[in-house]
Design an enzyme around this catalytic site. Structure first.
Site, short mmCIF file in Angstrom:
data_model
loop_
_atom_site.label_atom_id
_atom_site.label_comp_id
_atom_site.label_asym_id
_atom_site.label_seq_id
_atom_site.Cartn_x
_atom_site.Cartn_y
_atom_site.Cartn_z
N SER A 108 0.86 -1.19 0.00
CA SER A 108 0.00 0.00 0.00
C SER A 108 0.89 1.23 0.00
O SER A 108 2.03 1.18 0.47
CB SER A 108 -0.85 -0.02 1.27
OG SER A 108 -1.35 1.27 1.56
N SER A 109 0.35 2.36 -0.49
CA SER A 109 1.16 3.58 -0.48
C SER A 109 1.41 4.09 0.94
O SER A 109 2.27 4.96 1.14
CB SER A 109 0.49 4.67 -1.33
OG SER A 109 -0.80 4.95 -0.85
N CYS A 110 0.69 3.56 1.94
CA CYS A 110 0.90 4.03 3.32
C CYS A 110 2.15 3.42 3.96
O CYS A 110 2.47 3.74 5.10
CB CYS A 110 -0.33 3.78 4.17
SG CYS A 110 -0.56 2.06 4.60
N TYR A 137 -0.77 -1.21 10.31
CA TYR A 137 -1.02 -1.83 9.00
C TYR A 137 0.24 -1.70 8.14
O TYR A 137 0.66 -2.66 7.47
CB TYR A 137 -2.21 -1.14 8.35
CG TYR A 137 -2.53 -1.58 6.95
CD1 TYR A 137 -3.16 -2.79 6.71
CD2 TYR A 137 -2.24 -0.75 5.86
CE1 TYR A 137 -3.47 -3.18 5.41
CE2 TYR A 137 -2.56 -1.14 4.57
CZ TYR A 137 -3.17 -2.35 4.35
OH TYR A 137 -3.47 -2.73 3.07
N LYS A 141 2.54 -4.62 6.42
CA LYS A 141 2.79 -4.70 4.98
C LYS A 141 4.30 -4.63 4.69
O LYS A 141 4.78 -5.31 3.77
CB LYS A 141 2.06 -3.57 4.25
CG LYS A 141 0.55 -3.80 4.17
CD LYS A 141 0.24 -4.99 3.29
CE LYS A 141 -1.23 -5.28 3.13
NZ LYS A 141 -1.50 -6.47 2.32
N HIS A 180 -12.99 3.36 3.47
CA HIS A 180 -12.12 4.43 2.98
C HIS A 180 -12.99 5.62 2.56
O HIS A 180 -14.22 5.51 2.46
CB HIS A 180 -11.27 3.95 1.81
CG HIS A 180 -10.22 2.98 2.23
ND1 HIS A 180 -10.38 1.62 2.12
CD2 HIS A 180 -9.00 3.17 2.79
CE1 HIS A 180 -9.30 1.01 2.59
NE2 HIS A 180 -8.44 1.93 3.00
O1 GFB Z 1 -9.59 6.87 2.75
P1 GFB Z 1 -9.08 7.15 4.11
O2 GFB Z 1 -9.83 6.57 5.25
O3 GFB Z 1 -7.60 6.65 4.16
O4 GFB Z 1 -9.06 8.75 4.32
P2 GFB Z 1 -6.09 7.18 4.24
C1 GFB Z 1 -8.49 9.64 3.42
C2 GFB Z 1 -8.77 11.06 3.84
O5 GFB Z 1 -10.17 11.34 3.67
C3 GFB Z 1 -8.44 11.39 5.30
C4 GFB Z 1 -10.70 11.96 4.82
O6 GFB Z 1 -7.90 12.70 5.37
C5 GFB Z 1 -9.83 11.38 5.96
O7 GFB Z 1 -9.92 12.18 7.12
N1 GFB Z 1 -12.14 11.71 4.94
C6 GFB Z 1 -13.11 12.66 4.79
C7 GFB Z 1 -12.75 10.54 5.19
N2 GFB Z 1 -14.31 12.14 5.00
C8 GFB Z 1 -14.13 10.82 5.24
C9 GFB Z 1 -15.03 9.74 5.51
O8 GFB Z 1 -16.24 9.90 5.58
N3 GFB Z 1 -14.46 8.51 5.67
C10 GFB Z 1 -13.10 8.29 5.59
N4 GFB Z 1 -12.64 7.05 5.76
N5 GFB Z 1 -12.24 9.31 5.37
C11 GFB Z 1 -5.78 4.66 4.72
C12 GFB Z 1 -4.90 3.87 5.63
O9 GFB Z 1 -5.42 5.96 4.94
O10 GFB Z 1 -5.55 4.39 3.35
C13 GFB Z 1 -4.70 2.49 5.22
O11 GFB Z 1 -5.39 4.00 6.94
C14 GFB Z 1 -4.50 2.30 3.74
O12 GFB Z 1 -3.61 1.99 5.93
C15 GFB Z 1 -5.48 3.10 2.94
O13 GFB Z 1 -3.20 2.66 3.36
C16 GFB Z 1 -5.19 3.07 1.44
O14 GFB Z 1 -5.57 7.39 2.87
O15 GFB Z 1 -5.92 8.35 5.15
#
Ligand code: GFB
Length: 312
Positions: A108-110, A137, A141, A180
């Site tokens: 993953s890119s994280c 996570y 990975k 996500h």
């Molecule tokens: O997609 P996301 O949960 O993953 O969040 P990450 C991306 C951004 O969207 C963050 C914002 O800045 C969140 O605060 N966001 C805004 C929201 N509204 C929402 C919402 O309703 N739901 C969610 N989920 N986010 C994950 C990692 O990080 O990405 C994993 O935790 C993995 O390890 C994955 O790498 C691809 O990009 O921040």
């Protein structure tokens, strides 16, 4: 791989595994082996060993993993660390032991440092601190990448490891607590439209930027690299473009047809400010993503509308 190769897609019901399965069928592969979680628990070493012993698998797409959005990662660190390490250790070890020709591992890119220079090149791995919301996570990975490289170095096992950007598409998780951002916003805007609400709340400040890759593009890259790349060195898979979360929300609002306002909830975490992948290495091998973000979101919204009654 040839049409008759015995190909195991681990995690075939998930976002990534189901896309790989569709794409393999589309390309005419005839001997695809799958197991549901009830049939084979990949966290159980003995069961995984028996499976590889009996099935004589040629190629493995390891798309089984515990995944989730920013809040799920932050809330269940023990589960994300433990389950992912168990799955990848069991599958990689037994695949090697029982004669698999090649295995594809997904990171993953994280996995890259939180404040990486952008776009992020593959060799930035392990050059700085991780993003705290998903370091568990990410550590799992990174252990998977290193496990793959170790089996290549010590035993000559042919393993490749892909690092995809943030994925979306059919069969995504639409649960608002664990999903996500992209599926979460599709659902939020849809429900706000249907219920005539005035606002939709997005988490964080809306300023973080993310690179979104349609899972059908990732699946295509997986098959391309299985057939054209032989190195344990990691390789990024993305579109080369990113977008702020606020812009993404505006785009989804338009596609769904919601007329109200967007508000931010800054008590929720932003996570990494930016994670745009450098995809030069992949482009130089001759592969490029094909699905533009707007079209990908439109298609995913259609899929959501058709399937939402079964989703939650
Ligand atoms: O997609 P996301 O949960 O993953 O969040 P990450 C991306 C951004 O969207 C963050 C914002 O800045 C969140 O605060 N966001 C805004 C929201 N509204 C929402 C919402 O309703 N739901 C969610 N989920 N986010 C994950 C990692 O990080 O990405 C994993 O935790 C993995 O390890 C994955 O790498 C691809 O990009 O921040």
């Amino acid at each position: 791989m040839d049409r008759k190769s015995r190909i195991f897609v681990a995690g075939h019901r998930g976002l990534v595994g189901s896309a790989i399965l569709r794409k393999l069928k589309e390309y005419g592969y005839e001997n695809i082996i799958t197991r549901s979680r009830n049939e084979l628990d990949l966290t159980k070493f003995d069961d995984v060993e028996k499976f590889f012993q009996e099935e004589r698998i040629d190629y493995v797409f390891l798309a089984a993993a515990k995944v989730g959005g920013i809040l799920a990662n932050d809330t269940y660190p023990a589960d994300f660390l433990r389950e992912n390490i168990l799955i990848q250790n069991n599958v990689i070890h037994n695949a090697y032991t029982y004669g698999v020709k090649k295995l594809l591992f997904l990171g993953s890119s994280c996995i890259y440092p939180k404040y990486s220079k952008q776009p992020i090149k593959e060799d930035y791995l392990l050059t700085g601190k991780l993003e705290p919301t998903n370091e568990w996570y990410a550590i799992a990975k990174i252990a998977g990448i290193k496990m793959a490289q170790a089996y290549s170095k010590q035993y000559g096992f042919n393993v490749i490891s892909l690092m995809p950007a943030n994925l979306y598409g059919p069969n995504d998780n639409f649960d608002l607590k664990t999903s996500h951002v992209l599926p979460a916003l599709l659902r939020k805007f849809h429900e706000a439209k249907v219920n005539n609400m005035d606002t939709v709340t997005i988490w964080g400040t809306g300023t973080p930027r993310r690179e979104f890759l349609h899972v059908d593009d990732l699946a295509d890259a997986c098959i391309f690299l299985m057939n054209n790349y032989d190195s344990p060195e990691i390789i990024n898979v993305g579109t080369g473009k990113d977008i702020s979360i606020l812009k993404l929300a505006q785009k989804i609002k338009e596609i769904v047809g919601f007329k109200g306002r967007i508000v931010t909830d800054t008590s929720k975490p932003d996570g990494t400010p930016r994670k745009l992948l450098d995809i030069t290495k992949l482009n130089n091998l001759g592969w490029k993503s094909k699905i533009p973000l707007s079209r990908g979101i439109e298609e995913t919204y259609s899929w959501f509308l058709e399937n939402k009654d079964k989703l939650y």
